[in-house]
Design a protein around this motif. Structure first.
Motif, short mmCIF file in Angstrom:
data_model
loop_
_atom_site.label_atom_id
_atom_site.label_comp_id
_atom_site.label_asym_id
_atom_site.label_seq_id
_atom_site.Cartn_x
_atom_site.Cartn_y
_atom_site.Cartn_z
N ALA A 82 0.84 -1.21 0.00
CA ALA A 82 0.00 0.00 0.00
C ALA A 82 0.86 1.25 0.00
CB ALA A 82 -0.91 -0.01 1.22
N ARG A 83 1.96 1.21 0.74
CA ARG A 83 2.87 2.36 0.79
C ARG A 83 3.49 2.60 -0.59
NH1 ARG A 83 7.71 0.74 3.81
NH2 ARG A 83 8.19 -0.04 1.74
N ASP A 84 3.95 1.51 -1.23
CA ASP A 84 4.52 1.66 -2.57
C ASP A 84 3.47 2.18 -3.55
OD1 ASP A 84 6.80 0.68 -1.51
OD2 ASP A 84 6.60 -1.34 -2.35
N HIS A 85 2.26 1.70 -3.38
CA HIS A 85 1.17 2.14 -4.26
C HIS A 85 0.90 3.62 -4.08
CE1 HIS A 85 -2.66 2.09 -6.37
NE2 HIS A 85 -3.13 2.78 -5.38
N ALA A 86 0.93 4.08 -2.83
CA ALA A 86 0.67 5.50 -2.55
C ALA A 86 1.73 6.39 -3.15
CB ALA A 86 0.60 5.72 -1.04
N ARG A 87 2.95 5.85 -3.28
CA ARG A 87 4.03 6.64 -3.88
C ARG A 87 3.77 6.88 -5.36
NH1 ARG A 87 9.02 3.57 -1.04
NH2 ARG A 87 8.91 4.62 0.94
N ASN A 88 3.09 5.94 -5.97
CA ASN A 88 2.78 6.09 -7.39
C ASN A 88 1.51 6.92 -7.52
OD1 ASN A 88 2.39 5.89 -10.09
ND2 ASN A 88 2.04 3.69 -10.12
N ARG A 89 1.70 8.19 -7.63
CA ARG A 89 0.55 9.11 -7.59
C ARG A 89 -0.12 9.26 -8.94
NH1 ARG A 89 -1.59 9.62 -2.76
NH2 ARG A 89 -0.01 9.92 -1.19
N LYS A 90 0.52 8.75 -10.00
CA LYS A 90 -0.05 8.97 -11.33
C LYS A 90 -1.44 8.36 -11.46
CE LYS A 90 4.25 9.38 -13.83
NZ LYS A 90 5.21 8.70 -14.69
N ALA A 91 -1.53 7.11 -11.02
CA ALA A 91 -2.82 6.40 -11.12
C ALA A 91 -3.89 7.13 -10.32
CB ALA A 91 -2.67 4.97 -10.64
N GLY A 92 -3.52 7.57 -9.13
CA GLY A 92 -4.46 8.28 -8.28
C GLY A 92 -4.93 9.57 -8.90
N PHE A 93 -4.00 10.27 -9.55
CA PHE A 93 -4.35 11.53 -10.19
C PHE A 93 -5.43 11.32 -11.25
CE2 PHE A 93 -3.68 14.26 -13.90
CZ PHE A 93 -3.94 15.49 -13.34
N TRP A 94 -5.22 10.31 -12.12
CA TRP A 94 -6.19 10.07 -13.19
C TRP A 94 -7.53 9.60 -12.63
CZ3 TRP A 94 -5.63 12.38 -17.47
CH2 TRP A 94 -4.36 12.66 -17.95
N LYS A 95 -7.46 8.80 -11.57
CA LYS A 95 -8.72 8.33 -10.97
C LYS A 95 -9.51 9.49 -10.38
CE LYS A 95 -8.62 3.53 -10.26
NZ LYS A 95 -9.09 2.48 -9.40
N ARG A 96 -8.79 10.38 -9.70
CA ARG A 96 -9.48 11.53 -9.11
C ARG A 96 -10.06 12.41 -10.21
NH1 ARG A 96 -5.39 11.05 -5.40
NH2 ARG A 96 -3.98 12.39 -6.54
N LEU A 97 -9.29 12.56 -11.28
CA LEU A 97 -9.73 13.42 -12.38
C LEU A 97 -10.99 12.86 -13.04
CD1 LEU A 97 -8.56 15.98 -13.82
CD2 LEU A 97 -7.76 14.42 -15.58
N LEU A 98 -11.04 11.54 -13.15
CA LEU A 98 -12.19 10.91 -13.81
C LEU A 98 -13.31 10.59 -12.82
CD1 LEU A 98 -10.15 8.47 -16.08
CD2 LEU A 98 -11.35 10.52 -16.83
N GLY A 99 -13.13 10.96 -11.59
CA GLY A 99 -14.17 10.72 -10.58
C GLY A 99 -14.30 9.28 -10.19
N LEU A 100 -13.21 8.52 -10.37
CA LEU A 100 -13.27 7.08 -10.03
C LEU A 100 -12.61 6.79 -8.69
CD1 LEU A 100 -12.26 5.63 -13.52
CD2 LEU A 100 -14.56 5.80 -12.56
N ASP A 101 -12.26 7.84 -7.97
CA ASP A 101 -11.60 7.64 -6.69
C ASP A 101 -12.53 6.90 -5.73
OD1 ASP A 101 -9.81 7.72 -4.72
OD2 ASP A 101 -9.85 9.88 -4.41
N GLY A 102 -11.95 5.96 -5.01
CA GLY A 102 -12.77 5.12 -4.13
C GLY A 102 -13.05 5.74 -2.77
N ASP A 103 -12.95 7.06 -2.65
CA ASP A 103 -13.18 7.71 -1.36
C ASP A 103 -14.67 7.72 -1.06
OD1 ASP A 103 -13.01 9.11 0.88
OD2 ASP A 103 -12.14 10.93 0.02
N ASP A 104 -15.17 6.58 -0.63
CA ASP A 104 -16.62 6.37 -0.54
C ASP A 104 -17.07 6.47 0.90
OD1 ASP A 104 -19.16 5.78 -1.18
OD2 ASP A 104 -18.81 3.68 -1.71
#
Lengths: 190, 171
Positions: A82-104
């Motif tokens: 999870a820590r390594d995944h959090a370091r990779n912010r690119k995927a998160g950026f695109w998810k947030r941009l497309l409204g696919l972020d899992g912050d539910d």
């Protein structure tokens, strides 16, 4: 069965059979998945990283010495992923941009049990859960991991320290800050 | 004093983080702190319960996930077996390549010959330079020197030069 698996892993980890490992997966996959889901707030990533976690555990089974429980060891692998995944912010950026972020947080708040005495109390309970979730989102990933392992997974401080590779004192400090943040959010609500 | 202006703040946190005798003792006798602690504990319990519910999946989901992990594990096993099988072959190939390169007869025999030729040419040049240094007159000025010596009557008694002189008079 757990004891047998642990002794099998500790004594001759390389000789563990496929059936043994399948049993380990079935026994621990729910908890590993839940921990990753809470930490990442992304169902797809939690699913992927759960698989990755067990694959890493299998590939590195020779490094397991039985000093901690098998579950703690698996959670440690999951936390590192999870820590390594959090370091990779690119995927998160695109998810947030497309409204696919899992912050539910609404989805989680809706899961509050409806055993409350009245609809008003149920509503208050949902608001509390939402406030706690908001507070958890404000924490650093390590603080959030400590907080979730303590209050959702109900793990002991020493187990949390072992799972996250921290000193018990650091775990207490993270936990103190997390509870302080949660308390602040709940106060804001009232 | 209500829960929003509780001045005994850290004690509730301390009591929730781990067992703290002093904090427990205070909370036992302080109504606002007790109420705040109860509220916080209730919220955390509900949060934990809601998270567990949220993370619940149907049994099929776990079956599919376990199957995927099994497949990934098998693939990993296959890859490592393939690697283990390839390592000896690669080692043998490398050893064979070293053995072939170790012989390399052509390069070893031709290089010294070229070096000897180079040394000979250098040696010739060195001798020529020494000869030029030993003579008093540079080679380019030798004809002029001969003319001067002839006019002075100091022509050397070198038979080769004398023959050359004779031939030139014959013309």
């Amino acid at each position: 069965m757990e004891t047998a698996l642990r002794s099998a892993l500790g004594a001759a980890a390389q000789n563990i059979t496929a059936e043994d490992f399948d049993a380990i997966v079935r026994r621990h996959q729910r908890r590993v998945h839940r921990f990753l889901l809470m930490l990442l707030r992304d169902a797809d990533e939690a699913d992927n990283l759960t698989q990755e976690c067990f694959l890493r555990a299998y590939q590195n089974r020779s490094t397991f010495r039985g000093e901690s429980s098998l579950e703690t060891w698996l959670l440690r692998i999951a936390a590192n992923l999870a820590r390594d995944h959090a370091r990779n912010r690119k995927a998160g950026f695109w998810k947030r941009l497309l409204g696919l972020d899992g912050d539910d947080n609404d989805g989680i708040a809706d899961q509050v049990s409806t055993n409350e005495a009245s609809p008003e109390q149920a509503l208050l309970a949902r608001e509390d859960v939402r406030a706690v979730w908001d507070a958890a989102n404000q924490l650093s990933q390590q603080q959030r991991a400590v907080f979730l392992l303590r209050f959702v997974e109900e793990m002991e401080l020493t187990e949390i320290a072992s799972a996250l590779g921290l000193q018990v004192g650091s775990v207490k400090t993270h936990l103190f800050r997390a509870v302080q943040t949660v308390r602040g959010k709940l106060r804001d609500l009232r | 004093m209500n829960s929003t202006d509780n001045t005994h703040d850290p004690l509730v946190e301390r009591a929730l983080v781990s067992f703290d005798l002093a904090a427990e003792h205070h909370i036992a006798g302080c109504q606002p702190c007790q109420a705040e602690r109860d509220h916080l504990e209730k919220a955390l319990r509900e949060f934990a319960g809601a998270n567990r519910e949220y993370a619940k999946r149907p049994e099929d989901f776990w079956e599919v996930q376990a199957a995927r992990i099994r497949a990934a594990r098998r693939e990993s096993d296959t890859k490592s077996q393939l690697t283990m099988a390839l390592v000896p072959s690669v080692v043998v190939l490398l050893l064979a390549a070293f053995a072939v390169l170790g012989r390399a007869p052509d390069t070893r025999t031709t290089r010294p010959a070229a070096a000897v030729a180079q040394v000979d040419a250098d040696h010739e040049l060195l001798l020529e330079v020494e000869r030029a240094i030993q003579t008093d007159t540079p080679r380019a000025l030798e004809p002029a020197t001969l003319m001067v010596e002839e006019s002075d009557g100091t022509l050397p008694l070198d038979p080769a030069l004398r023959n050359k002189e004779t031939r030139s008079h014959e013309n």
